[in-house]
Design an enzyme around this catalytic site. Structure first.
Site, PDB file in Angstrom:
ATOM      1  N   CYS A  10      34.266   0.062  -8.245  1.00  0.00           N
ATOM      2  CA  CYS A  10      35.033  -1.105  -8.637  1.00  0.00           C
ATOM      3  C   CYS A  10      34.066  -2.261  -8.853  1.00  0.00           C
ATOM      4  O   CYS A  10      32.935  -2.238  -8.377  1.00  0.00           O
ATOM      5  CB  CYS A  10      36.047  -1.494  -7.554  1.00  0.00           C
ATOM      6  SG  CYS A  10      37.306  -0.240  -7.239  1.00  0.00           S
ATOM      7  N   GLY A  36      34.813  -0.105 -13.493  1.00  0.00           N
ATOM      8  CA  GLY A  36      36.199   0.277 -13.296  1.00  0.00           C
ATOM      9  C   GLY A  36      36.998   0.071 -14.555  1.00  0.00           C
ATOM     10  O   GLY A  36      36.959  -1.010 -15.145  1.00  0.00           O
ATOM     11  N   ASN A 110      35.519  -3.556  -3.250  1.00  0.00           N
ATOM     12  CA  ASN A 110      34.703  -2.494  -3.833  1.00  0.00           C
ATOM     13  C   ASN A 110      34.160  -1.660  -2.696  1.00  0.00           C
ATOM     14  O   ASN A 110      33.414  -2.157  -1.848  1.00  0.00           O
ATOM     15  CB  ASN A 110      33.545  -3.095  -4.647  1.00  0.00           C
ATOM     16  CG  ASN A 110      32.546  -2.042  -5.103  1.00  0.00           C
ATOM     17  OD1 ASN A 110      32.871  -0.877  -5.233  1.00  0.00           O
ATOM     18  ND2 ASN A 110      31.315  -2.468  -5.360  1.00  0.00           N
ATOM     19  N   GLY A 111      34.528  -0.378  -2.651  1.00  0.00           N
ATOM     20  CA  GLY A 111      34.060   0.504  -1.589  1.00  0.00           C
ATOM     21  C   GLY A 111      35.171   1.409  -1.103  1.00  0.00           C
ATOM     22  O   GLY A 111      36.179   1.615  -1.783  1.00  0.00           O
ATOM     23  N   TYR A 253      22.977   5.799 -11.642  1.00  0.00           N
ATOM     24  CA  TYR A 253      24.043   5.900 -12.633  1.00  0.00           C
ATOM     25  C   TYR A 253      24.958   4.685 -12.726  1.00  0.00           C
ATOM     26  O   TYR A 253      25.340   4.271 -13.812  1.00  0.00           O
ATOM     27  CB  TYR A 253      24.897   7.141 -12.312  1.00  0.00           C
ATOM     28  CG  TYR A 253      26.112   7.322 -13.187  1.00  0.00           C
ATOM     29  CD1 TYR A 253      25.986   7.775 -14.493  1.00  0.00           C
ATOM     30  CD2 TYR A 253      27.396   7.051 -12.704  1.00  0.00           C
ATOM     31  CE1 TYR A 253      27.105   7.956 -15.301  1.00  0.00           C
ATOM     32  CE2 TYR A 253      28.517   7.226 -13.501  1.00  0.00           C
ATOM     33  CZ  TYR A 253      28.362   7.685 -14.799  1.00  0.00           C
ATOM     34  OH  TYR A 253      29.466   7.844 -15.597  1.00  0.00           O
TER      35      TYR A 253
END
Length: 468
Positions: A10, A36, A110-111, A253
């Site tokens: 995210c 995202g 985020n996580g 990535y």
């Protein structure tokens, strides 16, 4: 169309003290779109109330000039989402907005909180009602149930109860906050634009609005912006002595190459992965090509180190998004070629080194090898700029289960035969870590199964906080 890649996680973004906070947040989310693509949302405060808009899809599909025109204020947070925990539905779109006894509160995460299911069950058994399937929602309940008076102390209680990965932006009517978990899994940057402060998952989002990066939020730190006169306030809710576990996959990535991450440049690190790959797995060939776009920098590194010319052997159609067809096997293979097609004048009659960033299931690698051969390559040597992915991630990267990860149950030679490559080589874990600063501070659990938060540690440790 299912590609053989992890989903990004995210992206979060926040603005404090700028009259165009909504527009800046929109631009920041556009810059973080790669993190995202399932849903997007913005929450804004005008000092009296919170207004928000959420939607499914890409940022520019969720927000137009009419929608943005209805949102105004000088404090805002935004979120782009992939569903690492919780279904891909509108009610799970973030930032979440809730009311509790001290007023309105919004939160973007985020996580992944690995002990959220235990906490949620505990809360539900005591009467709590959840409106989403997100792990993030437990943070709201913990904040609301805390007996502390100030919002920051309530947040401290909540963060001490949860385990896992989080970079979080939080706001109420007058305050913006940002925090990272004590392990430092996920990134979060602080920037400045004039007198305004910015929070962003990556520096590319600061660049797009011409904000100046200041520093990363430290692991276990909560930063608060509530007054231009006070500026940046910093508090630590966890010991700074915890062993860091920064996500190495950000460099492999996830992150854009034009930014800084965990104290170093993504581009130079990704290029060094490719150079190390060439040192460990040399092969005679005529051309080095990347799988676009995430492996381009690593392929450049491989070409530089090996002395073999670099070229673009696969053309990527950037206008192809996700497909919701239910195709036959033949149509599924053709759908791959809609996105990637061989450049025959580069490949014909050549021994090709095809560099990719990772292999998950192996299905897409097999299709890519076939496409390169159809382009006229006489040999296809596959090189992977990360070690074999043998274990799933529990910290915010959506990877396949262990049973689906081809490297978890097959040797490199077996994988080579399956993808039909002439040779296959992965960079080693040690070689990968040589490219990063402070290698002991990185999480490599997806490669070696050494999880920094063990199963036993996922049990909530602050249960007295949430007992009625």
């Amino acid at each position: 169309m299912q590609f053989d890649k992890p989903k990004d996680e995210c992206g979060v973004f926040g603005v404090f003290g700028h009259p165009r906070a909504v527009e800046l947040t929109y631009l920041g989310l556009r810059a973080l779109q790669h993190r995202g693509q399932e849903s997007s949302g913005i929450v804004v405060s005008d000092g009296e109330r919170l207004s928000f808009h959420h939607g499914m899809g890409l940022v520019d599909a969720v927000f137009n000039s009419e929608v943005l025109g209805k949102l105004s204020g000088d404090i805002a947070i935004g979120h782009n989402r992939y569903s690492t925990a919780g279904a891909s539905t509108l009610e799970n779109a973030q930032p979440l907005v809730r009311n509790y006894k001290q007023g309105e509160l919004a939160l973007g995460h985020n996580g992944n909180l690995v002990n959220a299911p235990e906490i949620r069950k505990h809360l539900e058994n005591r009467g709590s009602i959840f409106s989403t399937s997100l792990d993030t929602e437990v943070v709201f309940h913990l904040i609301a149930r805390s007996k502390q008076q100030s919002l920051e102390d309530r947040i401290f209680d909540a963060f001490r109860a949860v385990e896992g990965a989080f970079s979080i932006v939080v706001m109420d009517k007058t305050t913006l906050m940002g925090a990272r978990d004590p392990y430092g899994f996920r990134p979060l940057w602080i920037g400045k634009l004039g007198d305004a402060y910015i929070l962003a998952s990556e520096t590319c989002a600061l660049d797009v609005i011409e904000a100046t990066p200041i520093r990363e939020v430290e692991p276990g730190e909560l930063v608060i912006f509530r007054s231009k006169f006070l500026g940046l306030e910093s508090f630590h809710f966890a010991s700074p002595n915890n062993k860091l576990s920064q996500c190495i996959f950000e460099f492999i990535y996830l992150a854009r190459p034009d930014g800084m991450m965990f104290g170093q440049g993504v581009n130079s690190t990704r290029r060094e992965f490719g150079k190390q790959l060439a040192r460990e797995h040399p092969v005679k060939a005529d051309v080095v090509i990347p799988v676009p776009d995430s492996a381009t920098i690593a392929a450049l590194g491989y070409a530089e180190e090996s002395g073999i010319p670099f070229d673009l052997g696969l053309s990527r159609n950037t206008y192809v998004g996700r497909s919701f067809m239910n195709p036959t096997q033949n149509i599924r293979e053709l759908m791959v070629k809609v996105k990637l097609n061989p450049i025959r004048e580069v490949l014909k009659g050549k021994r090709v080194i095809m560099v990719d960033d990772s292999i998950m299931r192996g299905t897409n690698s097999r299709k890519l090898v076939k496409i390169v051969r159809q382009g006229g390559a006489t040999a296809v040597h596959v090189r992977i700029a990360s070690p074999p992915n043998k274990y799933p991630c529990f910290y915010g990267v959506d990877t396949p289960t262990r049973s689906e990860l081809i490297a978890s149950k097959h040797t490199i030679e077996e994988i080579r035969k399956y993808i039909r490559a002439d040779s296959l080589g992965y960079v080693s874990i040690d070689g990968m870590l040589q490219a990063v600063k402070a290698p002991d501070n990185f999480c490599t659990s997806c490669f070696d199964g050494s999880y920094p938060i063990t199963l036993k540690e996922r049990i909530p440790r602050q249960l007295p906080l949430i007992v009625n």
